[in-house]
Design a protein around this motif. Structure first.
Motif, PDB file in Angstrom:
ATOM      1  N   GLN A  32       0.821  -1.211   0.000  1.00 34.08           N
ATOM      2  CA  GLN A  32       0.000   0.000   0.000  1.00 34.08           C
ATOM      3  C   GLN A  32       0.857   1.265   0.000  1.00 34.08           C
ATOM      4  O   GLN A  32       0.597   2.209  -0.754  1.00 34.08           O
ATOM      5  CB  GLN A  32      -0.929   0.006   1.216  1.00 34.08           C
ATOM      6  CG  GLN A  32      -2.051  -1.005   1.125  1.00 34.08           C
ATOM      7  CD  GLN A  32      -2.892  -1.042   2.398  1.00 34.08           C
ATOM      8  OE1 GLN A  32      -2.384  -0.866   3.504  1.00 34.08           O
ATOM      9  NE2 GLN A  32      -4.175  -1.275   2.247  1.00 34.08           N
ATOM     10  N   THR A  35       2.553   1.703  -3.520  1.00 37.39           N
ATOM     11  CA  THR A  35       1.659   1.978  -4.640  1.00 37.39           C
ATOM     12  C   THR A  35       0.878   3.278  -4.455  1.00 37.39           C
ATOM     13  O   THR A  35       0.541   3.939  -5.439  1.00 37.39           O
ATOM     14  CB  THR A  35       0.689   0.805  -4.865  1.00 37.39           C
ATOM     15  OG1 THR A  35      -0.036   0.533  -3.662  1.00 37.39           O
ATOM     16  CG2 THR A  35       1.457  -0.446  -5.258  1.00 37.39           C
ATOM     17  N   GLU A  36       0.608   3.665  -3.211  1.00 38.07           N
ATOM     18  CA  GLU A  36      -0.046   4.960  -2.999  1.00 38.07           C
ATOM     19  C   GLU A  36       0.861   6.100  -3.438  1.00 38.07           C
ATOM     20  O   GLU A  36       0.416   7.066  -4.073  1.00 38.07           O
ATOM     21  CB  GLU A  36      -0.440   5.118  -1.531  1.00 38.07           C
ATOM     22  CG  GLU A  36      -1.651   4.287  -1.133  1.00 38.07           C
ATOM     23  CD  GLU A  36      -1.956   4.370   0.354  1.00 38.07           C
ATOM     24  OE1 GLU A  36      -1.386   5.256   1.032  1.00 38.07           O
ATOM     25  OE2 GLU A  36      -2.773   3.559   0.837  1.00 38.07           O
ATOM     26  N   GLU A  40      -0.025   8.524  -6.721  1.00 40.77           N
ATOM     27  CA  GLU A  40      -0.167   9.983  -6.630  1.00 40.77           C
ATOM     28  C   GLU A  40       0.813  10.702  -7.546  1.00 40.77           C
ATOM     29  O   GLU A  40       0.522  11.785  -8.060  1.00 40.77           O
ATOM     30  CB  GLU A  40       0.026  10.429  -5.180  1.00 40.77           C
ATOM     31  CG  GLU A  40      -1.114   9.998  -4.270  1.00 40.77           C
ATOM     32  CD  GLU A  40      -0.882  10.380  -2.815  1.00 40.77           C
ATOM     33  OE1 GLU A  40       0.071  11.147  -2.538  1.00 40.77           O
ATOM     34  OE2 GLU A  40      -1.675   9.939  -1.956  1.00 40.77           O
ATOM     35  N   GLU A  72      -6.571  -0.217  -7.631  1.00 33.85           N
ATOM     36  CA  GLU A  72      -6.619   1.050  -6.900  1.00 33.85           C
ATOM     37  C   GLU A  72      -5.866   2.172  -7.614  1.00 33.85           C
ATOM     38  O   GLU A  72      -6.236   3.341  -7.503  1.00 33.85           O
ATOM     39  CB  GLU A  72      -6.035   0.862  -5.497  1.00 33.85           C
ATOM     40  CG  GLU A  72      -6.892   0.023  -4.566  1.00 33.85           C
ATOM     41  CD  GLU A  72      -8.213   0.703  -4.239  1.00 33.85           C
ATOM     42  OE1 GLU A  72      -8.205   1.920  -3.954  1.00 33.85           O
ATOM     43  OE2 GLU A  72      -9.252   0.019  -4.278  1.00 33.85           O
ATOM     44  N   THR A  73      -4.789   1.852  -8.329  1.00 33.82           N
ATOM     45  CA  THR A  73      -3.935   2.900  -8.896  1.00 33.82           C
ATOM     46  C   THR A  73      -4.047   3.047 -10.410  1.00 33.82           C
ATOM     47  O   THR A  73      -3.738   4.109 -10.947  1.00 33.82           O
ATOM     48  CB  THR A  73      -2.456   2.612  -8.585  1.00 33.82           C
ATOM     49  OG1 THR A  73      -2.051   1.401  -9.242  1.00 33.82           O
ATOM     50  CG2 THR A  73      -2.236   2.483  -7.086  1.00 33.82           C
ATOM     51  N   GLN A 291       2.769   5.006   6.234  1.00 33.40           N
ATOM     52  CA  GLN A 291       3.011   6.367   5.773  1.00 33.40           C
ATOM     53  C   GLN A 291       4.504   6.635   5.603  1.00 33.40           C
ATOM     54  O   GLN A 291       4.922   7.326   4.667  1.00 33.40           O
ATOM     55  CB  GLN A 291       2.418   7.375   6.759  1.00 33.40           C
ATOM     56  CG  GLN A 291       2.544   8.831   6.326  1.00 33.40           C
ATOM     57  CD  GLN A 291       1.764   9.135   5.064  1.00 33.40           C
ATOM     58  OE1 GLN A 291       0.614   8.725   4.906  1.00 33.40           O
ATOM     59  NE2 GLN A 291       2.393   9.851   4.125  1.00 33.40           N
ATOM     60  N   LYS A 294       5.479   5.188   2.360  1.00 32.24           N
ATOM     61  CA  LYS A 294       4.953   6.040   1.284  1.00 32.24           C
ATOM     62  C   LYS A 294       5.840   7.268   1.083  1.00 32.24           C
ATOM     63  O   LYS A 294       6.180   7.624  -0.050  1.00 32.24           O
ATOM     64  CB  LYS A 294       3.524   6.455   1.613  1.00 32.24           C
ATOM     65  CG  LYS A 294       2.881   7.348   0.556  1.00 32.24           C
ATOM     66  CD  LYS A 294       1.445   7.692   0.929  1.00 32.24           C
ATOM     67  CE  LYS A 294       0.826   8.627  -0.104  1.00 32.24           C
ATOM     68  NZ  LYS A 294      -0.586   8.954   0.234  1.00 32.24           N
TER      69      LYS A 294
END
Length: 311
Positions: A32, A35-36, A40, A72-73, A291, A294
């Protein structure tokens, strides 16, 4: 969008003077976080799985996590086997849906490396899968890879063209001074990649995609945080990011990053547990850890790889 191979990714990266990040995945939060960030920033992405990660998380679970990431992406994502150590392992991943595999027979004699790599290439290409091979050996420890400094060796540029021609591999990992794991160099040393070796390989293989393994930079703020909250990482030094950016502007189309992700996640969890010792809900310490991954990946994409906006 289905999983893709690296063929088109690497063509664009080579011509555009940037590299694609190949980030190792082990669980949901790591997938996650990676890929987040890529979603973005609209960056093409390679998610790679080592033999150890596959044993830990289970092939089926990892496939479903990657499928969810694509949904999701809507990014072009390649699923890659990192450091496959046998034809059988590569075959299993190819048959199981991977779109790229690495066969690492770099510890073998030259002729044996060619023979093993060619066997994997023939099977993979028949299934529409691309193959990364390795010539030269990196020092360090990471999952199944354990090579002493004495046994490491730089890639010999005079061998690369013959190796690629005889194996038919689609990309080549070379050894120019990177190293697996966080303990890459002795304290007080100034790491320096062998750009002369890279440039000689480029001359022998014009337009051919080169790969760098062992390319984590080991940020010292994360090392300090791990140590502050009970860790013991003296002398953890990585590859300077400005050297990786230079490599990406040349022929290096894929840069592997694993230790930096582990370090960011571990530092975040250690800090959270030290500041909130009463927490027993995994969501409370894995959310900031996700986070941290990310943020690390976003930094790599923009400041090191230069592949933001290239999806």
């Amino acid at each position: 969008m289905p999983l893709v191979t690296t063929k088109e990714m690497f063509e664009k990266a080579y011509n555009g003077g940037y590299a694609i990040g190949a980030f190792n995945v082990n669980n949901m939060e790591i997938v996650q976080g990676i890929t987040e960030a890529a979603g973005e920033l609209r960056a093409p992405l390679i998610l790679q799985v080592s033999k150890g990660a596959r044993n830990y998380a289970n092939h089926t679970y990892l496939m479903k996590l990657v499928e969810a990431a694509i949904i999701e992406t809507d990014l072009p994502i390649c699923l890659h086997l990192d450091h496959g150590d046998s034809f059988e392992l590569c075959k299993s991943c190819i048959d199981g849906g991977f779109t790229s595999v690495m066969i690492d027979a770099s510890s073998k004699p030259f002729e044996e490396n060619i023979a093993i790599t060619k066997q994997v290439v023939e099977y993979a290409h028949d299934k529409g899968v691309v193959v990364e091979a390795e010539l030269g050996t990196l020092a360090g420890v990471e999952d199944e890879v354990n090579v002493s400094a004495e046994d490491s060796s730089y890639t010999k540029p005079e061998e690369v063209q013959e190796f690629v021609d005889r194996t038919g591999c689609d990309s080549l990992a070379i050894a120019i001074g990177t190293s697996h794991g966080a303990y890459k160099f002795k304290p007080g040393t100034k790491p320096q990649l062998r750009f002369d070796v890279l440039e000689e390989c480029m001359k022998k293989l014009p337009g051919f995609p080169i790969v760098l393994h062992g390319s984590s930079s080991v940020p010292q703020d994360f090392v300090a945080k791990v140590n502050k909250y009970g860790g013991d990482m003296p002398g953890a030094i990585g590859v300077p990011e400005e050297q990786l950016r230079k490599a990406a502007q040349l022929a290096v189309c894929k840069i592997n990053i694993d230790s930096d992700l582990r370090l960011a996640m571990t530092a975040s969890i250690r800090e959270h547990m030290a500041l909130h010792p009463g927490d027993f809900d995994p969501r409370q310490y894995l959310k900031p850890a996700r986070q941290a991954i990310k943020d690390m990946v976003a930094h790599k994409i923009v400041d090191v790889l230069g592949c933001d906006g290239k999806a």
